[in-house]
Design an enzyme around this catalytic site. Structure first.
Site, PDB file in Angstrom:
ATOM      1  CG  HIS A 439       9.599 -30.136  48.390  1.00 13.16           C
ATOM      2  ND1 HIS A 439      10.894 -29.675  48.271  1.00 13.16           N
ATOM      3  CD2 HIS A 439       8.924 -29.597  47.342  1.00 13.16           C
ATOM      4  CE1 HIS A 439      10.987 -28.900  47.206  1.00 13.16           C
ATOM      5  NE2 HIS A 439       9.807 -28.839  46.617  1.00 13.16           N
ATOM      6  CG  ASP A 525       6.085 -26.997  47.044  1.00 14.75           C
ATOM      7  OD1 ASP A 525       5.827 -27.710  48.025  1.00 14.75           O
ATOM      8  OD2 ASP A 525       7.172 -26.385  46.921  1.00 14.75           O
ATOM      9  CD  GLU A 526       9.514 -26.789  43.440  1.00 12.29           C
ATOM     10  OE1 GLU A 526       9.939 -25.890  42.699  1.00 12.29           O
ATOM     11  OE2 GLU A 526      10.114 -27.159  44.475  1.00 12.29           O
ATOM     12  CB  VAL A 527       4.372 -33.801  43.257  1.00 15.01           C
ATOM     13  CG1 VAL A 527       4.401 -35.323  43.278  1.00 15.01           C
ATOM     14  CG2 VAL A 527       3.727 -33.257  44.524  1.00 15.01           C
ATOM     15  CG  ASP A 579       3.106 -26.004  42.757  1.00 12.03           C
ATOM     16  OD1 ASP A 579       2.949 -25.199  43.683  1.00 12.03           O
ATOM     17  OD2 ASP A 579       4.131 -26.693  42.646  1.00 12.03           O
TER      18      ASP A 579
END
Length: 847
Positions: A439, A525-527, A579
């Site tokens: 992100h 998050d959300e790598v 996460d």
């Protein structure tokens, strides 16, 4: 030669003897999106783009050098025509380029381009504005028909079940779409308890006595020292009612209000409020407790203005918070709404005793804080436009269109310090989030621009100082938001120089206003899976025996450990999304490897059937501090009801209304598992997930809870406020006060009574106050039942009135009572003070 001919043809697009006018075409043509069906196999749906050439221009056939750009948040997998090629640029931005097979678009002709995409469309708010045309010279032209905030303006009606139900068949989505009739049936007949006073959030103890304190301008105010802000706040509240309280220097006088620090009260934020007929005494052990007592006192004041005298009930209140973390998260990175929107939120958070504002300052689509010495972060990272080389801005996203936004789209250093000071006065901690390593596209692009700027003046060392990307990295990945270049390279030392610089500047800003930075939120998050696999820098790190890094799976914990060390060296706690603190969905990083006194996990992923909702307790048991951020109940960017007209995404749950937030039981996370994502009733969570869920062994590590607002679909301040309010009031109630019914098995009589009391206080005191302060809040549309030729109205919110319009919403008239004659062409809406619901029609309803 062919390329030259294509360019020449594009430049000489002719209509008779006149050059093609791109601006006229963009101004006059009508562009709309539409959904054909969500009922496709393999998790896909079909949609279309429709161009009605109502302009004076004709687009010739064949290749001609121009392109059509559209913002579409779902990932398009196939275009069903040979007239165009489709390319996903970045994120939601897609380009349509005419091929040799393109037949042209004559004046008065329509062109429909259908395509297939992943997922589904369940509401108009998935459609983004500001489609645009780019000519062969690179000039851009927004289609005027799409330049509207309301997506229904440029979207064909979502009228059939296959156009708004989720999944691949009509029986898969078990959440019924809300209709006027279903609302009427569902709305609870909650009788308002007419309370002369009420305090939200509910205090721990309230003891009512006989009599009142009759306060007028002969009363005085005493504060024991260091409480000037709370004292002035209280004085302003009385002044708004026409009553002036004079300061005095002696405590205990009759006809006086006293604010006292009492060292015997040792618990933070705890307070006592004692109202007698001849005096009011507030005691607390700290400034926060005094401020919260003042808030409780102001909730006993009448709403009307210019009172000669105010009667306050004689009560004793003994109160303390349930949780130390009572927060709200606000994403200003995806869309920026200005400094005032943040201040308004802080002001109202203070009124409801919320004490943490988690500001999401950076993301792929924007960097929103000026950092001294790194002007590219805001010059480029806070600006979106059409610049394929991204030398002046980020490539446009989320419907922002091709033109740079006119207003400053970031917080200056002074803005941020003003916000920290404003929050600190109201005992609210600002928790800044710099989202990384994923992100992070805005930061990556900005630092690439800085790199090239420095190289241009032969400053190689400075160019590399804060670089976040490896130009030789061949890694391939695609995130859920469709980015393939948004992961900071965690193997480069310049990455950690950059992070340390950001921490340093944040600390300076906080210190300069006397509110030291306490927590640095790193996101995490959300790598994108596949990040760093092709990075030579990382390959070199793997070969370094002293690095402790053996392969790609070691890189995220390596990054978190290094960021945590930087924060620890500065005396900071570190926070991240859940996460970002785990090797995989079942294995947290070793808590002992992170040196910070506190490492805070915001646990959000609780789509129940996915079986990861126990990560909250897993992390708490492992020694992490946990803040409940459950997406099913506490994500305020989700719609209020199941209806395509409602704003918001619904990836975690179909909707989240005011009562769902109120009914959240934070002490027993699994007790909130009521429905699956599809809408199936959950009767046995462990049977559903085929696993034994982790029990909470260390409840002391649960700090509290917070609401989340992500802003992908929120382009205006009005939209932001209506998504937050009034749900944030339910959040505040649960974060401050534990109700007796929470230990029960469901919504029993005690729950219904508590909900009735809360709702009564909400409509009697809190919503009128918000309305007075000019804050937008959501009003549910009316429930309507046909009764012969009459319509009967009700609402989920007591005390609303109803209005009708016969001219398409231009003018509105009040409906007398709760019934009206049926008129097919009429629109109807609910009203509360100066706030309105969205309008609904009964034109297609059967009587």
């Amino acid at each position: 030669m062919r390329q030259i001919l294509t360019i020449v043809l594009g430049l000489l697009l002719v209509q008779g003897t006149h050059a093609f006018d791109y601006q006229a075409f963009a101004d006059e043509a009508d562009v709309k999106y539409g959904v054909e069906s969500n009922f496709l196999p393999d998790g896909k749906f079909s949609a279309y783009l429709k161009i009605n050439n109502s302009s004076s221009q004709t687009i010739p056939a064949g290749e001609s050098g121009w392109s059509f750009y559209m913002h579409f948040v779902r990932r398009i997998t196939k275009i069903n025509t040979d007239e165009f090629t489709l390319t996903r640029i970045k994120g939601d931005l897609h380009r349509l380029t005419p091929t040799a097979a393109f037949k042209g678009i004559k004046r008065g002709e329509r062109k429909r381009i259908s395509f297939t995409a992943l997922g589904y469309i369940s509401s108009y708010s998935y459609m983004m504005p500001n489609a645009f045309l780019v000519d062969p010279k690179g000039n851009s032209y927004v289609f005027a028909s799409t330049a509207y905030e309301d997506p229904k303006t440029f979207t064909d009606e979502l009228a059939k079940p296959e156009q708004y139900l989720r999944f691949n068949n009509p029986d898969a989505d078990l959440y019924p779409v809300a209709t006027p009739a279903s609302r009427y049936s569902d709305n609870k007949n909650v009788d308002v308890i007419e309370q002369p006073w009420g305090i939200i959030p509910t205090p721990k103890e309230v003891h009512r006595s006989k009599g009142y304190a009759k306060i007028n301008s002969e009363w005085s105010l005493y504060q024991s020292g260091g409480l000037r802000f709370s004292a002035d706040y209280l004085k302003r509240e009385f002044e708004a009612l026409g009553i002036t309280l004079n300061d005095i220097e002696n405590v205990g006088a009759d006809n006086g209000i006293s604010l006292l620090i009492d060292d015997s009260i040792t618990q933070a934020e705890k307070y006592e409020l004692n109202i007698k007929s001849n005096r009011v005494v507030i005691k607390a052990g700290d400034k926060a407790g005094i401020f919260y007592a003042v808030q409780s006192l102001t909730k006993l004041l009448p709403l009307s203005e210019s009172q000669q005298e105010v009667k306050l009930p004689a009560v004793r209140v003994f109160d303390e918070p349930r949780y130390t973390w009572r927060g709200m998260h606000y994403d200003i990175a995806r869309n920026f709404h200005g400094k005032q929107a943040i201040l308004t939120l802080i002001e109202q958070m203070g009124r409801y005793k919320l004490n943490k504002l988690h500001l999401h300052l950076t993301d792929d689509e924007g960097w929103r804080l000026a950092i001294p010495g790194l002007p590219e972060l805001t010059d480029i990272g806070a600006n979106r436009c059409f610049d394929p080389l991204e030398q002046t801005c980020l490539m446009t996203q989320l419907g922002s269109g091709p033109t740079s936004e006119q207003d400053k789209q970031y917080l200056t250093r002074q803005d941020y310090m003003d916000i920290v000071r404003f929050a600190n006065n109201r005992n609210i901690e600002i928790v800044p989030e710099i989202d990384m390593p994923g992100h992070a596209r805005a930061a990556i692009v900005a630092m690439q621009a800085r790199y090239h700027n420095k190289l241009d003046v032969d400053q190689t060392a400075q160019a590399e100082q804060f670089l976040l990307s490896d130009p030789h990295d061949t890694s391939e990945y695609l995130t859920v938001q469709s980015y393939n270049d948004n992961s900071i390279n965690v193997c480069m030392e310049s990455t950690y120089h950059f992070i340390n610089k950001i921490m340093y500047e944040l600390q300076r800003m906080h210190r300069d206003v006397g509110a030291p930075l306490q927590t640095f939120h790193m996101g995490g998050d959300e790598v994108g899976r596949g990040s760093w696999v092709g990075s030579p820098r990382c390959q070199a790190l793997f070969k370094d025996a002293d690095s402790g890094v053996v392969g790609v799976d070691d890189l995220k914990p390596y990054f978190v450990k290094r960021v945590a060390q930087l924060a620890s060296d500065r005396g900071l706690a570190i926070a991240g999304w859940e996460d970002g603190l785990m090797y995989d969905k079942n294995t947290p990083f070793l808590r002992e490897s992170l040196p910070n006194l506190d490492v805070i996990a915001h646990t959000w992923d609780n789509i129940w059937e996915l079986g990861v909702s126990d990560r909250t307790y897993m992390l708490a048991n492992a020694g992490y501090k946990v803040v409940l951020s459950s997406a099913t109940h506490l994500y305020f960017d989700h719609p209020y009801e199941s209806n395509p007209d409602e704003r918001g995404y619904n990836w975690a749950t179909r909707y989240t209304d005011l009562e769902q937030v109120f009914a959240f039981r934070p002490d027993d996370l699994y007790a909130n598992a009521d429905k699956t994502f599809r809408g199936e009733e959950i009767t046995n969570l462990e049977a559903l997930t085929n696993k034994v869920h982790v029990a909470l062994e260390k409840p002391e590590n649960v700090l509290g809870m917070q609401g989340q607002l992500w802003s992908e679909t929120l382009r205006t301040t009005e939209a932001v406020e209506s998504m937050i309010f009034p749900r944030i009031i339910s959040l505040a109630e649960r974060a401050w006060h534990k109700a007796g019914w929470e230990d029960g098995n469901g919504k029993d009589k005690e729950y219904r009574q508590d909900w009735q009391v809360f709702l009564s206080a909400l409509v009697t005191h809190e919503l009128p106050k918000l309305d007075q302060h000019g804050v937008n809040f959501y009003i549910p549309p009316p429930g309507i039942r046909m009764n012969g030729k009459k319509l009967m109205f009700n609402s989920a919110l007591p005390k609303v009135t109803f209005e009708a319009s016969l001219d398409g919403g231009e003018t509105w008239v009040a409906i007398d009572g709760n019934t009206a004659a049926y008129t097919p062409a009429a629109l109807y809406r609910s009203r509360f003070g100066n706030q309105y619901s969205r309008s609904i029609s009964m034109a297609n309803a059967e009587i």
